[in-house]
Design a protein around this motif. Structure first.
Motif, mmCIF file in Angstrom:
data_model
loop_
_atom_site.group_PDB
_atom_site.id
_atom_site.type_symbol
_atom_site.label_atom_id
_atom_site.label_comp_id
_atom_site.label_asym_id
_atom_site.label_seq_id
_atom_site.Cartn_x
_atom_site.Cartn_y
_atom_site.Cartn_z
ATOM 1 N N UNK A 116 20.758 107.242 -66.249
ATOM 2 C CA UNK A 116 19.565 107.817 -66.869
ATOM 3 C C UNK A 116 19.480 107.283 -68.292
ATOM 4 N N UNK A 117 18.252 106.997 -68.733
ATOM 5 C CA UNK A 117 18.071 106.507 -70.098
ATOM 6 C C UNK A 117 16.733 106.986 -70.648
ATOM 7 N N UNK A 118 16.683 107.097 -71.963
ATOM 8 C CA UNK A 118 15.457 107.462 -72.669
ATOM 9 C C UNK A 118 15.168 106.344 -73.666
ATOM 10 N N UNK A 119 13.914 105.902 -73.687
ATOM 11 C CA UNK A 119 13.482 104.826 -74.585
ATOM 12 C C UNK A 119 12.278 105.286 -75.401
ATOM 13 N N UNK A 120 12.303 105.005 -76.702
ATOM 14 C CA UNK A 120 11.113 105.143 -77.545
ATOM 15 C C UNK A 120 10.366 103.825 -77.464
ATOM 16 N N UNK A 121 9.074 103.881 -77.156
ATOM 17 C CA UNK A 121 8.281 102.661 -76.961
ATOM 18 C C UNK A 121 7.006 102.693 -77.796
ATOM 19 N N UNK A 122 6.610 101.499 -78.232
ATOM 20 C CA UNK A 122 5.324 101.357 -78.920
ATOM 21 C C UNK A 122 4.629 100.092 -78.419
ATOM 22 N N UNK A 123 3.310 100.102 -78.542
ATOM 23 C CA UNK A 123 2.494 98.904 -78.301
ATOM 24 C C UNK A 123 1.766 98.621 -79.605
ATOM 25 N N UNK A 124 1.831 97.355 -80.016
ATOM 26 C CA UNK A 124 1.223 96.911 -81.268
ATOM 27 C C UNK A 124 0.244 95.782 -80.962
ATOM 28 N N UNK A 127 -0.469 93.796 -85.595
ATOM 29 C CA UNK A 127 0.279 94.607 -86.564
ATOM 30 C C UNK A 127 -0.171 96.062 -86.657
ATOM 31 N N UNK A 128 -0.982 96.529 -85.710
ATOM 32 C CA UNK A 128 -1.414 97.927 -85.698
ATOM 33 C C UNK A 128 -0.838 98.608 -84.457
ATOM 34 N N UNK A 129 -0.106 99.705 -84.674
ATOM 35 C CA UNK A 129 0.406 100.473 -83.536
ATOM 36 C C UNK A 129 -0.762 101.135 -82.813
ATOM 37 N N UNK A 130 -0.886 100.866 -81.509
ATOM 38 C CA UNK A 130 -2.015 101.399 -80.747
ATOM 39 C C UNK A 130 -1.591 102.354 -79.644
ATOM 40 N N UNK A 131 -0.290 102.438 -79.352
ATOM 41 C CA UNK A 131 0.194 103.390 -78.346
ATOM 42 C C UNK A 131 1.673 103.665 -78.596
ATOM 43 N N UNK A 132 2.089 104.869 -78.199
ATOM 44 C CA UNK A 132 3.478 105.291 -78.394
ATOM 45 C C UNK A 132 3.831 106.274 -77.286
ATOM 46 N N UNK A 133 5.088 106.205 -76.816
ATOM 47 C CA UNK A 133 5.578 107.161 -75.826
ATOM 48 C C UNK A 133 7.094 107.133 -75.791
ATOM 49 N N UNK A 134 7.649 108.160 -75.209
ATOM 50 C CA UNK A 134 9.074 108.180 -74.906
ATOM 51 C C UNK A 134 9.184 108.188 -73.383
ATOM 52 N N UNK A 135 9.917 107.218 -72.826
ATOM 53 C CA UNK A 135 10.055 107.084 -71.378
ATOM 54 C C UNK A 135 11.420 107.551 -70.923
ATOM 55 N N UNK A 136 11.429 108.299 -69.835
ATOM 56 C CA UNK A 136 12.672 108.723 -69.184
ATOM 57 C C UNK A 136 12.818 107.896 -67.911
ATOM 58 N N UNK A 137 13.937 107.187 -67.786
ATOM 59 C CA UNK A 137 14.126 106.260 -66.672
ATOM 60 C C UNK A 137 15.434 106.540 -65.941
ATOM 61 N N UNK A 138 15.503 106.008 -64.714
ATOM 62 C CA UNK A 138 16.725 106.151 -63.915
ATOM 63 C C UNK A 138 16.936 104.878 -63.117
ATOM 64 N N UNK A 139 18.117 104.312 -63.230
ATOM 65 C CA UNK A 139 18.508 103.148 -62.434
ATOM 66 C C UNK A 139 19.707 103.592 -61.601
ATOM 67 N N UNK A 140 19.479 103.853 -60.299
ATOM 68 C CA UNK A 140 20.591 104.295 -59.456
ATOM 69 C C UNK A 140 21.533 103.137 -59.130
ATOM 70 N N UNK A 141 22.772 103.474 -58.813
ATOM 71 C CA UNK A 141 23.705 102.452 -58.331
ATOM 72 C C UNK A 141 23.185 101.923 -56.999
ATOM 73 N N UNK A 142 23.670 100.763 -56.579
ATOM 74 C CA UNK A 142 23.247 100.198 -55.289
ATOM 75 C C UNK A 142 23.578 101.171 -54.158
ATOM 76 N N UNK A 143 24.719 101.851 -54.257
ATOM 77 C CA UNK A 143 25.120 102.811 -53.228
ATOM 78 C C UNK A 143 24.139 103.987 -53.170
ATOM 79 N N UNK A 144 23.788 104.523 -54.343
ATOM 80 C CA UNK A 144 22.856 105.646 -54.412
ATOM 81 C C UNK A 144 21.477 105.234 -53.913
ATOM 82 N N UNK A 145 21.050 104.020 -54.251
ATOM 83 C CA UNK A 145 19.750 103.524 -53.790
ATOM 84 C C UNK A 145 19.736 103.416 -52.269
#
Length: 157
Positions: A116-124, A127-145
């Protein structure tokens, strides 16, 4: 210094779902990608010559996937399937991203634990920030997948 890989080589996505164009830089906990809004974009609306602003969320998610794919490639593994579990506070200052605009997408890992990971993200843009979000992600192991895929097959018969 080795050149950065093509996003097509590090994303688990295939066309037409690849929405980012290039990997600009990548670090242990960060990534910078670029996307130019073009007619070939799956979400492009020719009536307004744009992609809806909400697509920025998927563009951010693909940038995070590029970060993960880059690190997998460095470890001599193929890109893994990951899941966008959710986002917090997606804020877009624009309703649309217009044809020809170049988006700089930057993501910074805030925390990571057990896939599990959390990322702060922006789109520019320009040079102007036009979008922002915090994403929650999950990358399962090959076995779990594999377990998840088997469970899905069993449940859906």
């Amino acid at each position: 210094m080795n050149p950065l890989p093509s996003v097509q080589d590090i994303l688990p996505h295939k066309a037409p779902m690849v929405l980012i164009d290039s990997l600009v830089s990548v670090g242990d906990d960060s990534v910078h990608c670029r996307a130019t809004i073009e007619r070939e974009n799956l979400f492009f609306d020719p009536a307004i010559n744009a992609v809806p602003g909400w697509v920025g969320l998927e563009i951010m998610a693909q940038s995070v996937a590029a970060w993960a794919g880059y690190h997998a490639q460095k470890a001599h593994r193929p890109p893994q399937v990951g899941f966008l579990l959710g986002s917090r506070r997606y804020q877009a200052q624009r309703a649309s991203f217009f044809g020809g605009q170049t988006l700089d997408i930057k993501a910074e890992k805030v925390l990571e634990n057990a896939g599990m990971a959390v990322f702060d993200c922006i789109i520019v843009i320009d040079d102007e920030e036009v979008a922002r979000a915090q994403l929650n992600t999950y990358v399962p192991s090959q076995e779990k997948l594999a377990e998840m895929a088997n469970q899905e097959v069993t449940e859906n018969g």
